[in-house]
Design a protein around this motif. Structure first.
Motif, PDB file in Angstrom:
ATOM      1  N   HIS A  46      66.588 -38.655  97.299  1.00 59.75           N
ATOM      2  CA  HIS A  46      65.225 -39.161  97.457  1.00 59.75           C
ATOM      3  C   HIS A  46      65.103 -40.043  98.695  1.00 59.75           C
ATOM      4  CE1 HIS A  46      62.759 -38.098  93.841  1.00 59.75           C
ATOM      5  NE2 HIS A  46      63.945 -37.695  93.431  1.00 59.75           N
ATOM      6  N   TRP A  76      66.789 -34.064 100.516  1.00 55.09           N
ATOM      7  CA  TRP A  76      67.666 -33.227  99.692  1.00 55.09           C
ATOM      8  C   TRP A  76      68.717 -32.487 100.508  1.00 55.09           C
ATOM      9  CZ3 TRP A  76      68.007 -27.939 100.310  1.00 55.09           C
ATOM     10  CH2 TRP A  76      66.984 -27.305 101.022  1.00 55.09           C
ATOM     11  N   GLY A 111      65.503 -28.382  97.180  1.00 52.01           N
ATOM     12  CA  GLY A 111      64.675 -29.241  96.345  1.00 52.01           C
ATOM     13  C   GLY A 111      65.339 -30.528  95.907  1.00 52.01           C
ATOM     14  N   ASP A 168      63.744 -33.903  90.084  1.00 51.41           N
ATOM     15  CA  ASP A 168      62.531 -34.573  89.613  1.00 51.41           C
ATOM     16  C   ASP A 168      62.951 -35.750  88.750  1.00 51.41           C
ATOM     17  OD1 ASP A 168      59.991 -35.259  88.940  1.00 51.41           O
ATOM     18  OD2 ASP A 168      59.712 -33.651  87.468  1.00 51.41           O
ATOM     19  N   ARG A 169      63.127 -36.891  89.385  1.00 52.23           N
ATOM     20  CA  ARG A 169      63.611 -38.067  88.675  1.00 52.23           C
ATOM     21  C   ARG A 169      62.693 -39.249  88.939  1.00 52.23           C
ATOM     22  NH1 ARG A 169      69.217 -37.554  87.772  1.00 52.23           N
ATOM     23  NH2 ARG A 169      69.145 -39.542  86.689  1.00 52.23           N
ATOM     24  N   ASN A 170      62.562 -40.107  87.925  1.00 53.24           N
ATOM     25  CA  ASN A 170      61.854 -41.371  88.085  1.00 53.24           C
ATOM     26  C   ASN A 170      62.890 -42.475  87.952  1.00 53.24           C
ATOM     27  OD1 ASN A 170      60.459 -43.887  87.093  1.00 53.24           O
ATOM     28  ND2 ASN A 170      58.663 -42.604  87.458  1.00 53.24           N
TER      29      ASN A 170
END
Length: 215
Positions: free
Chosen positions: A76, A80, A95, A98-100
């Protein structure tokens, strides 16, 4: 036996954007010998190892979790194309995970700070709240708050606005408490709302005349 979490700093070879590889091992010396020699990891063998940083030691389960967390954090922050490791080892897999990161472990952030490595310190600077706690609930007590649906929607909108302004993810607990404290420093506006609600005989939330504009 403890498991070490490490980061390889890479010089681009076949992959012109390569910069990092994140891994875990029970034997750092042997693992580095493998990486600096004929590494079995494609991402490493296709690029050049410049340096390695041991981030810390944990049990295997925790180290594996931090391996994935750190890989995603580096992806991030740097893109990538720069990083592989953990669950993302395929050199050609596109890609960003998809992490928070609003609940990233403070233990991991503190370990990154202790490395004193410039590239890793960028992550510490981006998530300063987590450097002093292990979880988002540390030191917090239950404080039940019931709100109307339109207030809830405004709070969610405010959360997004604040994250965009700061450029980092924040847990809803942090945002909620920041707004709560800010409100206590602005009692004039709170008084205005209470007086208006009393006069109108109902709570109007964000649709009242005292609506706060979020930008």
């Amino acid at each position: 036996m403890v498991t070490s979490l490490y980061v390889l700093e890479l010089e681009p070879g076949e992959h012109k954007h390569a910069k990092w590889y994140v891994g875990i091992t029970k034997n750092v010396e042997q693992r580095m010998s493998d990486h600096y020699g004929n590494s079995m990891v494609k991402w490493v063998s296709q690029n050049e190892v410049v340096d390695y940083i041991v981030v810390g030691e944990w049990n295997r389960t925790q180290a594996r979790q931090y391996e994935d967390d750190l890989t995603a954090l580096l992806m991030h922050e740097y893109g990538w194309r720069t990083t592989r490791g953990g669950s993302w080892t395929d050199p050609y897999r596109p890609g960003i995970p998809d992490r928070n990161f609003s609940d990233v472990s403070g233990e991991l952030i503190r370990a990154l700070a202790d490395t004193d490595h410039e590239g890793l310190l960028r992550l510490v600077e981006k998530y300063p709240l987590f450097s002093y706690r292990n979880s988002v609930t540390d030191g917090r007590v239950d404080h039940d708050l019931k709100v109307y649906e339109d207030t809830k929607e405004s709070a969610e909108e405010a959360h997004d606005v604040l994250e965009n302004r700061i450029g980092a993810d924040f847990h809803e607990y942090d945002v909620r408490e920041a707004i709560f404290i800010a409100g206590m420093y602005n009692l004039d506006q709170a008084e205005e709302l209470l007086r208006q609600w009393s006069a109108d005989g109902e709570l109007k939330g964000k649709d009242s005349d005292s609506e706060i504009t979020l930008e």
